[in-house]
Design a protein around this motif. Structure first.
Motif, PDB file in Angstrom:
ATOM      1  N   VAL A  99       0.854  -1.185   0.000  1.00  0.00           N
ATOM      2  CA  VAL A  99       0.000   0.000   0.000  1.00  0.00           C
ATOM      3  C   VAL A  99       0.893   1.238   0.000  1.00  0.00           C
ATOM      4  O   VAL A  99       2.040   1.198   0.468  1.00  0.00           O
ATOM      5  N   ASP A 145      -2.482   5.727   7.383  1.00  0.00           N
ATOM      6  CA  ASP A 145      -2.420   5.586   5.918  1.00  0.00           C
ATOM      7  C   ASP A 145      -2.484   4.118   5.497  1.00  0.00           C
ATOM      8  O   ASP A 145      -3.079   3.784   4.468  1.00  0.00           O
ATOM      9  N   ILE A 170      -6.072   3.010   5.590  1.00  0.00           N
ATOM     10  CA  ILE A 170      -6.764   3.565   4.410  1.00  0.00           C
ATOM     11  C   ILE A 170      -6.380   2.760   3.169  1.00  0.00           C
ATOM     12  O   ILE A 170      -7.236   2.409   2.350  1.00  0.00           O
ATOM     13  N   GLY A 171      -5.073   2.457   3.044  1.00  0.00           N
ATOM     14  CA  GLY A 171      -4.588   1.698   1.888  1.00  0.00           C
ATOM     15  C   GLY A 171      -5.191   0.307   1.804  1.00  0.00           C
ATOM     16  O   GLY A 171      -5.371  -0.242   0.714  1.00  0.00           O
ATOM     17  N   LEU A 172      -5.506  -0.271   2.958  1.00  0.00           N
ATOM     18  CA  LEU A 172      -6.144  -1.592   2.997  1.00  0.00           C
ATOM     19  C   LEU A 172      -7.664  -1.513   2.811  1.00  0.00           C
ATOM     20  O   LEU A 172      -8.349  -2.530   2.821  1.00  0.00           O
ATOM     21  N   ARG A 173      -8.159  -0.280   2.703  1.00  0.00           N
ATOM     22  CA  ARG A 173      -9.585  -0.009   2.463  1.00  0.00           C
ATOM     23  C   ARG A 173     -10.483  -0.412   3.640  1.00  0.00           C
ATOM     24  O   ARG A 173     -11.575  -0.924   3.442  1.00  0.00           O
ATOM     25  N   PHE A 174      -9.989  -0.178   4.832  1.00  0.00           N
ATOM     26  CA  PHE A 174     -10.820  -0.353   6.025  1.00  0.00           C
ATOM     27  C   PHE A 174     -11.192   1.013   6.595  1.00  0.00           C
ATOM     28  O   PHE A 174     -10.369   1.937   6.588  1.00  0.00           O
ATOM     29  N   ASP A 175     -12.403   1.123   7.105  1.00  0.00           N
ATOM     30  CA  ASP A 175     -12.778   2.321   7.862  1.00  0.00           C
ATOM     31  C   ASP A 175     -12.187   2.235   9.263  1.00  0.00           C
ATOM     32  O   ASP A 175     -11.691   3.216   9.807  1.00  0.00           O
ATOM     33  N   LYS A 186     -10.217   5.005  13.671  1.00  0.00           N
ATOM     34  CA  LYS A 186      -9.840   3.878  12.806  1.00  0.00           C
ATOM     35  C   LYS A 186      -9.545   2.596  13.606  1.00  0.00           C
ATOM     36  O   LYS A 186      -9.322   1.543  13.011  1.00  0.00           O
TER      37      LYS A 186
END
Length: 286
Positions: free
Chosen positions: A33, A109, A112-117, A141
Motif C-alpha cells: 500500500v 495511511d 486507508i490503503g487496505l480499504r478499512f474504515d 480507525k
C-alpha cells in the motif's frame, strides 16, 4: 539511506525473513500500500474468514519473526501483518521519527490503503508504540487494540540496555555467538525463551541491520483519551524496557476503555503462557 549495513546484509536479512515466514504453514500473500511516507509491505495470512487484525511487530525485528512468536492468532483472525518502515522487511527503507506522531500517521495511511474504515489492531514492543501513536492520531480507525509489552505508554530509562552493551561489544569484536545469547538474556531473562528462531533474528539484527535504539516516545494523555476503543494492555513484570509497574498504572489513567494485565515473571522477550493467549483471543472476539 539504507537501513541495512550492506547490500549483502540486506539480502541475508530478507532470506531469513522468507525462511521464517515459510515455517508458519499458512499461505501468505504480499500486499503493498502507498502511504505519505512511502510504499509499505504487508503479509496477508491466517484465517481469511476470520475477523481482520492489523499486526505491528517489534523494533529491529521482522513481521515474519513476530508471526512465528504469535502464531496462535492465525487460527482465528484474518491477519494483515505490516513491515514497519525503517525496520527490517520489505517496506521502503524510510526511517520515521519515534519522537513525534509520524508513525501514527503512517499506520493510519496503511489502514486507508487496505480499504478499512476501522480495524482491530495488535502491537508488540516498538509496534505497541506505533499502535499507541495511531490511537492518538486516528482513534476512529481503531476498532479494538491489544498492546503487548508496549513502548509509548511509560518507557523506563533502560539501565539494562547499558549493561547489554558489554556482551554486544564482545560479540561485535569476536563474532563468538555465545555473546548474542548473553546480550539477549537481559531482555529474555530465561534461556528457554531464546529458541533458534529468536537467536537467528537477534543475530541477523546485530550483523546486518543499523540498530535503532529510539523507541516511540510516551503518548500525550489528552490525545490518548480520545480513543474509546476497547484496549487490552499486557506488560512484563520484569521488563527492563517497559516494566509493568510503570506501564499499567499510566495505561489505566490515560486509556478510557482499558483492561490491564501483568505478565508475571516475564521479561521483555517472553513465551506467552496459554492463559494469556486465550485472554487475547477472547478479548478480540468479544
Amino acid at each position: 539511506m539504507s537501513i541495512y549495513k550492506t547490500q549483502s546484509g540486506r539480502e541475508m536479512s530478507l532470506k531469513l525473513y522468507d525462511a521464517q515466514l515459510n515455517k508458519l504453514d499458512y499461505s501468505c500473500k504480499d500486499i503493498y500500500v502507498h502511504t505519505r511516507f512511502g510504499r509499505t509491505h504487508i503479509i496477508e495470512t491466517g484465517n481469511l474468514s476470520g475477523e481482520p487484525l492489523l499486526v505491528f511487530h517489534g523494533g529491529n525485528s521482522t513481521t515474519a519473526y513476530n508471526l512465528l512468536m504469535y502464531r496462535f492468532l492465525l487460527k482465528d483472525f484474518h491477519i494483515y501483518a505490516v513491515d514497519i518502515m525503517g525496520h527490517p522487511g520489505k517496506s521502503d527503507e524510510v526511517s520515521l521519527s519515534p519522537r513525534n506522531y509520524d508513525y501514527g500517521k503512517w499506520a493510519s495511511d496503511v489502514i486507508i490503503g487496505l480499504r478499512f474504515d476501522k480495524i482491530a489492531c495488535f502491537g508488540v514492543s516498538f509496534g505497541g508504540g506505533v499502535l499507541a501513536k495511531l490511537m492518538c492520531i486516528a482513534p476512529e480507525k481503531v476498532k479494538k487494540s491489544v498492546l503487548i509489552v508496549p513502548s509509548g505508554i511509560n518507557n523506563a530509562f533502560p539501565i539494562s540496555t547499558v549493561k547489554m552493551m558489554i556482551p554486544l561489544l564482545k560479540y561485535k569484536l569476536t563474532k563468538i555467538e555465545k555473546y548474542i545469547k548473553e546480550t539477549a538474556l537481559f531482555m529474555a531473562l530465561k534461556e528457554e525463551v531464546l529458541d533458534k528462531d529468536t537467536l537467528d533474528m537477534v543475530k541477523d539484527s546485530f550483523d546486518h541491520v543499523k540498530t535503532k535504539v529510539g523507541m516511540p516516545s510516551n503518548v500525550n494523555e489528552r490525545l490518548m483519551r480520545q480513543c474509546k476503543a476497547p484496549t487490552l494492555i499486557m506488560a512484563g513484570e520484569k521488563d527492563c524496557l517497559f516494566p509493568a509497574r510503570k506501564v499499567l498504572p499510566r495505561a489505566k489513567r490515560i486509556i478510557p476503555n482499558n483492561t490491564v494485565h501483568m505478565l508475571k515473571g516475564c521479561g521483555h522477550m517472553h513465551m506467552l503462557p496459554e492463559r494469556e493467549k486465550k485472554m487475547i483471543v477472547d478479548f478480540l472476539k468479544e
